[in-house]
Design an enzyme around this catalytic site. Structure first.
Site, PDB file in Angstrom:
ATOM      1  N   HIS A  62       0.834  -1.210   0.000  1.00 23.57           N
ATOM      2  CA  HIS A  62       0.000   0.000   0.000  1.00 23.57           C
ATOM      3  C   HIS A  62       0.868   1.260   0.000  1.00 23.57           C
ATOM      4  CE1 HIS A  62      -3.324   2.697   1.412  1.00 23.57           C
ATOM      5  NE2 HIS A  62      -2.324   3.282   2.057  1.00 23.57           N
ATOM      6  N   GLU A  63       1.892   1.283   0.846  1.00 29.04           N
ATOM      7  CA  GLU A  63       2.764   2.461   0.917  1.00 29.04           C
ATOM      8  C   GLU A  63       3.570   2.627  -0.371  1.00 29.04           C
ATOM      9  OE1 GLU A  63       2.166   4.498   3.114  1.00 29.04           O
ATOM     10  OE2 GLU A  63       1.020   3.205   4.453  1.00 29.04           O
ATOM     11  N   HIS A  95       1.477   4.390  -2.858  1.00 29.66           N
ATOM     12  CA  HIS A  95       1.508   5.842  -2.692  1.00 29.66           C
ATOM     13  C   HIS A  95       2.719   6.438  -3.387  1.00 29.66           C
ATOM     14  CE1 HIS A  95      -1.891   6.753  -0.202  1.00 29.66           C
ATOM     15  NE2 HIS A  95      -1.521   5.985   0.807  1.00 29.66           N
ATOM     16  N   GLU A 100      -6.178   7.238  -0.798  1.00 26.57           N
ATOM     17  CA  GLU A 100      -6.135   6.012  -0.003  1.00 26.57           C
ATOM     18  C   GLU A 100      -6.824   4.857  -0.730  1.00 26.57           C
ATOM     19  OE1 GLU A 100      -4.496   5.274   2.788  1.00 26.57           O
ATOM     20  OE2 GLU A 100      -3.655   7.284   2.719  1.00 26.57           O
TER      21      GLU A 100
END
EC number: 3.4.24.-
Length: 313
Positions: A130-131, A134, A204
């Protein structure tokens, strides 16, 4: 659609900022405001990652760290076709994580000691993916710019009160009057914060989707989000409490939980994110075992011993 919505929200933030400068002092005020914002953005563009990591007392991990986190990050970065980011550890019992950096070549991933105690290796892989999403999406740069705009708008709103509503330019444009200045002092920062939060929520959802693709298992991230949410609700993150402006960077709001995607939430509701990930997993032919959502419990707040623990280390 996520990128289009982000672009529209960024345009709204820019228009709000330029409009406030014009209302304060006409065309000249608008140009001065733009120059000031440009200077602030240049500074934060180059220094925001160092500032945030310092705020949370993050410690750089070597590639050979015995926790195995740098190697896990490196493996997932290769899956995402990204340069390997620096990996930092934050000594706080609250399970959480964030990414920072102005571009993929100058990025960092930070995880807390608490997240190592709570998540399985698979769940942690989902969080790190997930990071990395980003970073891949340049969300860290987007959020830096929007945060700077929000701060600049608040600054201009305070100027409006200080100067009694502003002055008109030579053509008679601009100037709010004392009533308008008071209204702008409260409404402009609120509007900027709403746009900033909306951008954060949009990014997100997109990072959840792409992160699930990077690790290949949406349910890993879904389970991790549920466990982190429970931990964040029970355990304080004192550094985040002292620096609430960084809350939007974390995978789960470190300050308090939200039950719905309301206007003032910096993060989407965890239930909504989990539901989207489960739908994604179903589309990939993956089923949701009951154990996935209830396997891990948040332990009591641990003492700071300087040692790192986890079910997979």
């Amino acid at each position: 659609m996520g990128y289009l919505k982000t672009a529209l929200l960024m345009a709204a933030m820019t228009a709000l900022f330029m409009g406030l400068g014009y209302l304060l002092a006409g065309t000249g005020g608008m140009m001065i405001a733009l120059i000031v914002a440009a200077g602030m953005n240049i500074f934060t563009w180059w220094n925001s990652d160092k500032m945030v990591l310092r705020m949370h007392n993050a410690q750089l991990l070597s590639p050979s760290d015995r926790s195995g986190i740098p190697q896990l990050v490196a493996d997932l970065a290769r899956n995402a076709d990204l340069p390997v980011p620096a990996v930092y550890l934050i000594d706080t019992p609250q399970p959480n994580a964030f990414a920072t950096g102005r571009n993929p070549e100058n990025a960092a991933v930070a995880v807390t000691t608490g997240i190592l105690r709570v998540l399985s290796r698979e769940e942690l892989a989902g969080v790190i993916a997930h990071e990395l999403a980003h970073i891949k999406n340049h969300d860290t740069a987007i959020m830096t710019v929007t945060a700077t705009f929000a701060g600049a708008i608040s600054m201009l709103a305070n100027f409006a009160l200080f100067f009694g509503g502003g002055n008109r330019d030579e053509e008679g444009n601009g100037g709010l009057g004392i009533v308008g200045a008071l209204a702008m002092m409260f409404l402009a920062p609120m509007a900027a914060a709403l746009v900033q939060m909306a951008i954060s929520r949009t990014r997100e959802y997109e990072a959840d989707r792409i992160g699930a693709e990077i690790c290949g298992h949406p349910l890993w991230l879904a389970s991790a989000l549920q466990n982190i949410q429970r931990g964040a609700a029970q355990i304080d993150n004192m550094a985040a409490e002292r620096n609430p402006a960084t809350a939007h960077m974390f995978i789960i709001n470190p300050l308090h939980g939200r039950k719905m995607d309301n206007l003032f939430a910096t993060h989407p509701a965890t239930e909504n994110r989990v539901a989207a990930l489960r739908d994604m997993a179903a589309g990939m032919g993956q089923r949701t075992p009951e154990a996935t959502t209830s396997r891990t419990r948040v332990p009591p707040t641990p003492r700071h011993s300087g040692q790192r623990h986890g079910p997979w280390t």
